[in-house]
Design a protein around this motif. Structure first.
Motif, mmCIF file in Angstrom:
data_model
loop_
_atom_site.group_PDB
_atom_site.id
_atom_site.type_symbol
_atom_site.label_atom_id
_atom_site.label_comp_id
_atom_site.label_asym_id
_atom_site.label_seq_id
_atom_site.Cartn_x
_atom_site.Cartn_y
_atom_site.Cartn_z
ATOM 1 N N PHE A 24 -52.621 -38.986 -100.711
ATOM 2 C CA PHE A 24 -52.383 -39.411 -99.342
ATOM 3 C C PHE A 24 -52.808 -40.602 -99.057
ATOM 4 C CE2 PHE A 24 -51.707 -34.849 -99.133
ATOM 5 C CZ PHE A 24 -51.013 -34.819 -98.383
ATOM 6 N N ALA A 25 -53.050 -41.606 -99.969
ATOM 7 C CA ALA A 25 -53.468 -43.019 -99.408
ATOM 8 C C ALA A 25 -52.258 -43.533 -98.705
ATOM 9 C CB ALA A 25 -53.899 -43.829 -100.846
ATOM 10 N N GLY A 26 -52.313 -44.169 -97.703
ATOM 11 C CA GLY A 26 -51.257 -44.999 -96.975
ATOM 12 C C GLY A 26 -50.302 -44.023 -96.238
ATOM 13 N N TYR A 27 -50.985 -42.794 -96.125
ATOM 14 C CA TYR A 27 -50.091 -41.662 -95.031
ATOM 15 C C TYR A 27 -49.799 -42.157 -93.736
ATOM 16 C CZ TYR A 27 -49.039 -37.565 -92.584
ATOM 17 O OH TYR A 27 -48.272 -36.742 -91.740
ATOM 18 N N LEU A 28 -50.666 -43.123 -93.055
ATOM 19 C CA LEU A 28 -50.451 -43.286 -91.797
ATOM 20 C C LEU A 28 -49.444 -44.305 -91.515
ATOM 21 C CD1 LEU A 28 -51.254 -42.713 -88.728
ATOM 22 C CD2 LEU A 28 -52.980 -44.307 -88.704
ATOM 23 N N PRO A 29 -49.425 -45.272 -92.095
ATOM 24 C CA PRO A 29 -48.336 -46.320 -92.211
ATOM 25 C C PRO A 29 -46.886 -45.781 -92.361
ATOM 26 C CG PRO A 29 -50.066 -47.290 -93.227
ATOM 27 C CD PRO A 29 -50.392 -45.620 -93.285
ATOM 28 N N ARG A 30 -46.843 -44.998 -93.445
ATOM 29 C CA ARG A 30 -45.768 -44.207 -93.939
ATOM 30 C C ARG A 30 -45.145 -43.397 -93.037
ATOM 31 N NH1 ARG A 30 -46.215 -42.731 -100.458
ATOM 32 N NH2 ARG A 30 -46.781 -45.125 -101.008
ATOM 33 N N TRP A 31 -45.988 -42.522 -92.358
ATOM 34 C CA TRP A 31 -45.650 -41.533 -91.311
ATOM 35 C C TRP A 31 -45.160 -42.376 -90.083
ATOM 36 C CZ3 TRP A 31 -48.379 -40.638 -86.680
ATOM 37 C CH2 TRP A 31 -47.826 -39.913 -85.763
ATOM 38 N N LEU A 32 -45.793 -43.284 -89.536
ATOM 39 C CA LEU A 32 -45.357 -44.130 -88.370
ATOM 40 C C LEU A 32 -44.060 -44.580 -88.667
ATOM 41 C CD1 LEU A 32 -48.720 -45.812 -87.018
ATOM 42 C CD2 LEU A 32 -47.251 -44.032 -86.119
ATOM 43 N N ARG A 33 -43.789 -45.259 -89.697
ATOM 44 C CA ARG A 33 -42.516 -45.764 -90.174
ATOM 45 C C ARG A 33 -41.298 -44.620 -90.231
ATOM 46 N NH1 ARG A 33 -43.842 -48.574 -94.481
ATOM 47 N NH2 ARG A 33 -43.178 -47.017 -95.759
ATOM 48 N N ALA A 34 -41.595 -43.553 -90.652
ATOM 49 C CA ALA A 34 -40.688 -42.542 -90.745
ATOM 50 C C ALA A 34 -40.272 -41.882 -89.520
ATOM 51 C CB ALA A 34 -41.276 -41.243 -91.966
#
Length: 77
Positions: free
Chosen positions: A37-47
């Motif tokens: 789950f490393a980097g979840y927040l940036p990936r989620w915001l982009r998605a």
């Protein structure tokens, strides 16, 4: 400041599409990242941003037609 009622359908689409894409993109990103789950927040915001850019215009086009269809199917038109 109040928003004029004529903008109600657009505001409805804006709010509903934002909420729906927020949850759907969060689940989609989480499922695609397991177990790391490393980097979840940036990936989620982009998605979420990409999902919303598609969902909002689509909802504003589809929602009035669906409301009309439902009204016809339920006899309230």
């Amino acid at each position: 400041m109040r928003i004029p009622p004529r903008h109600g359908p657009l505001l409805f689409g804006l709010i509903v599409s934002a909420i729906m894409t927020c949850f759907v993109s969060a689940v989609s990103v989480a499922l695609g990242m397991a177990p790391d789950f490393a980097g979840y927040l940036p990936r989620w915001l982009r998605a979420w941003a990409m999902s919303w850019l598609i969902a909002f215009p689509l909802l504003t086009i589809v929602a009035p037609r669906v409301r009309l269809l439902v009204a016809r199917m339920t006899g309230s038109a």
